[in-house]
Motif scaffolding. Structure first.
Motif, PDB file in Angstrom:
ATOM      1  N   ASP A 209       0.856  -1.183   0.000  1.00 61.85           N
ATOM      2  CA  ASP A 209       0.000   0.000   0.000  1.00 61.85           C
ATOM      3  C   ASP A 209       0.897   1.240   0.000  1.00 61.85           C
ATOM      4  OD1 ASP A 209      -1.946   1.928   0.231  1.00 61.85           O
ATOM      5  OD2 ASP A 209      -2.997   0.979   1.912  1.00 61.85           O
ATOM      6  N   LYS A 212      -0.629   4.759   1.035  1.00 63.65           N
ATOM      7  CA  LYS A 212      -0.793   4.995   2.478  1.00 63.65           C
ATOM      8  C   LYS A 212       0.545   5.276   3.138  1.00 63.65           C
ATOM      9  CE  LYS A 212      -2.847   3.078   6.693  1.00 63.65           C
ATOM     10  NZ  LYS A 212      -1.719   3.433   7.582  1.00 63.65           N
ATOM     11  N   ARG A 215       1.500   8.861   2.279  1.00 60.12           N
ATOM     12  CA  ARG A 215       0.680   9.848   2.988  1.00 60.12           C
ATOM     13  C   ARG A 215       1.013   9.897   4.485  1.00 60.12           C
ATOM     14  NH1 ARG A 215      -3.496  12.268   0.481  1.00 60.12           N
ATOM     15  NH2 ARG A 215      -3.974  11.586  -1.657  1.00 60.12           N
ATOM     16  N   ASP A 216       1.215   8.743   5.096  1.00 61.54           N
ATOM     17  CA  ASP A 216       1.539   8.724   6.518  1.00 61.54           C
ATOM     18  C   ASP A 216       2.899   9.365   6.776  1.00 61.54           C
ATOM     19  OD1 ASP A 216      -0.851   7.464   6.908  1.00 61.54           O
ATOM     20  OD2 ASP A 216      -0.009   5.486   7.363  1.00 61.54           O
TER      21      ASP A 216
END
Length: 391
Positions: A209, A212, A215-216
């Protein structure tokens, strides 16, 4: 001494080849990849050219014509300037024989080029890019360099300081054995947050992923780091690029995040220590080099005495000092051991960051290497000030 701007393939090759001669008697030197060096100076691969510029030179001997030094200078117009009266440029990728006159020629070239563009000081040796690589002069701990960090001969320190560079800040690389026990306070923090699951949770990344993960990372980085002196906020697209670049070498068990109600609030990002692989591959990352890398990586990842290096650690301001980082370390350490990692080196801990230094001491890590970022003020009468301490 003839100073030539690097503008042709032949001069680029000379720029890249010089270190092999300088370090031929340094058994701990591991060459950076030519591909990685050239990416810094390629506008198609380095987004800093959209709001900056760079130049590089080689210095040749007036008698033999042999290249005896190299240097680059650069400006990033979007780098935050803490003092508007002191705009600062960069000097980097310095290599030189043990000759002060030759070094002075290189420093003068960068100083004049930056001064003509309105800069009042230069920091060096630094990168035309992020701080995670090619940043600082090695002055202590002349062991094998981690991937993305330069090795330097001891005499470089004298070349810089004799010219007039002063220590702006130091960056430490800290070392510990992964199996070393953590202080009981870490276990108490672990238990405290474990009781609050799922409000708080700690997880390693899932490389399947990638969005994700990007973004994290982007969220924590910009809250924890982007307000530091000389650090730009990171666009989300840059975070995506970093994840894409890391993916071929990424071990998801080494990328840890803490979450509060699904918001990422801390990270500890590490990678396998790639120079333990690249030292068997060489500088050229052509097809043969890539195949050799895959073979050497496969062998390395099967070992149970692997080394990892900490790339970056951060906690968003709201959760700093509340034990989040301690609980995160407990989770990460357990997974590192299960994955067969026995040693860790944590790169880039600035002397201006006493909290992070205290944390490394608390986990039993010791300073193993020291790099220095120097600053040279063009106005030699202006008082020098070191990098401010993060409170």
């Amino acid at each position: 001494m003839p100073l030539l701007e690097v503008t042709t393939p032949a001069l680029r090759r000379q720029f890249l080849d010089l270190p092999a001669r300088i370090y031929q008697n340094h058994p701990n030197w591991i060459s950076p990849l030519d591909h990685d060096i050239e990416a810094v100076f390629d506008p198609k691969r380095n987004h800093n050219f959209t709001h900056g510029e760079a130049i590089r030179w080689v210095l040749t001997s007036p008698t033999s014509g042999e290249v005896i030094g190299r240097v680059a200078a650069f400006i990033n117009h979007e780098t935050p300037q803490t003092d508007p009266t002191l705009p600062v440029g960069g000097l980097g990728f310095f290599e030189c024989i043990d000759d002060q006159a030759a070094a002075n020629e290189l420093f003068d070239a960068a100083r004049q080029w930056l001064g003509q563009r309105g800069l009042a000081a230069m920091d060096g040796p630094i990168n035309f890019g992020e701080r995670d690589r090619f940043w600082g002069l090695l002055v202590s701990g002349f062991t094998e360099p981690n991937y993305g960090m330069f090795y330097h001969p001891p005499y470089y320190q004298q070349l810089f300081e004799t010219y007039g560079f002063e220590v702006f800040f130091k960056q430490y690389t800290c070392y510990r054995e992964v199996a070393t026990h953590l202080h009981p306070t870490f276990s108490r923090a672990f238990e405290k947050y474990a009781q609050q699951y799922p409000t708080f949770r700690f997880e390693h990344a899932n490389k399947r992923d990638a969005e994700k993960l990007a973004r994290d990372f982007h969220h924590v980085y910009n809250l924890a780091w982007a307000n530091h002196s000389g650090v730009n906020p990171m666009p989300l697209e840059k975070a995506r690029e970093l994840v894409k670049e890391m993916k071929p070498v990424l071990d998801e068990r080494l990328l840890w995040f803490a979450y509060h109600q699904d918001e990422p609030v801390a990270f500890f990002v590490s990678l396998p220590e790639l120079n333990q692989i690249f030292k068997h591959v060489g500088r050229n990352f052509n097809l043969w080099g890539k195949l050799r890398f895959l073979w050497e990586k496969r062998k390395y990842m099967q070992r149970t005495d692997k080394k990892l290096f900490g790339v970056i650690f951060g906690v968003v301001p709201e959760w700093q000092g509340k034990g989040i980082e301690s609980a995160l370390m407990v989770h990460a350490r357990a997974e590192f051991m299960r994955a067969g990692y026995s040693e860790i080196e944590m790169n880039w801990i600035g002397d201006f960051n006493p909290r992070m230094l205290a944390l490394t001491r608390s986990i039993g890590a010791r300073i193993y290497k020291t790099h220095v970022t120097y600053r040279f003020l063009f106005d030699r009468t202006r008082p020098f000030e070191r990098s401010p301490i993060i409170r």
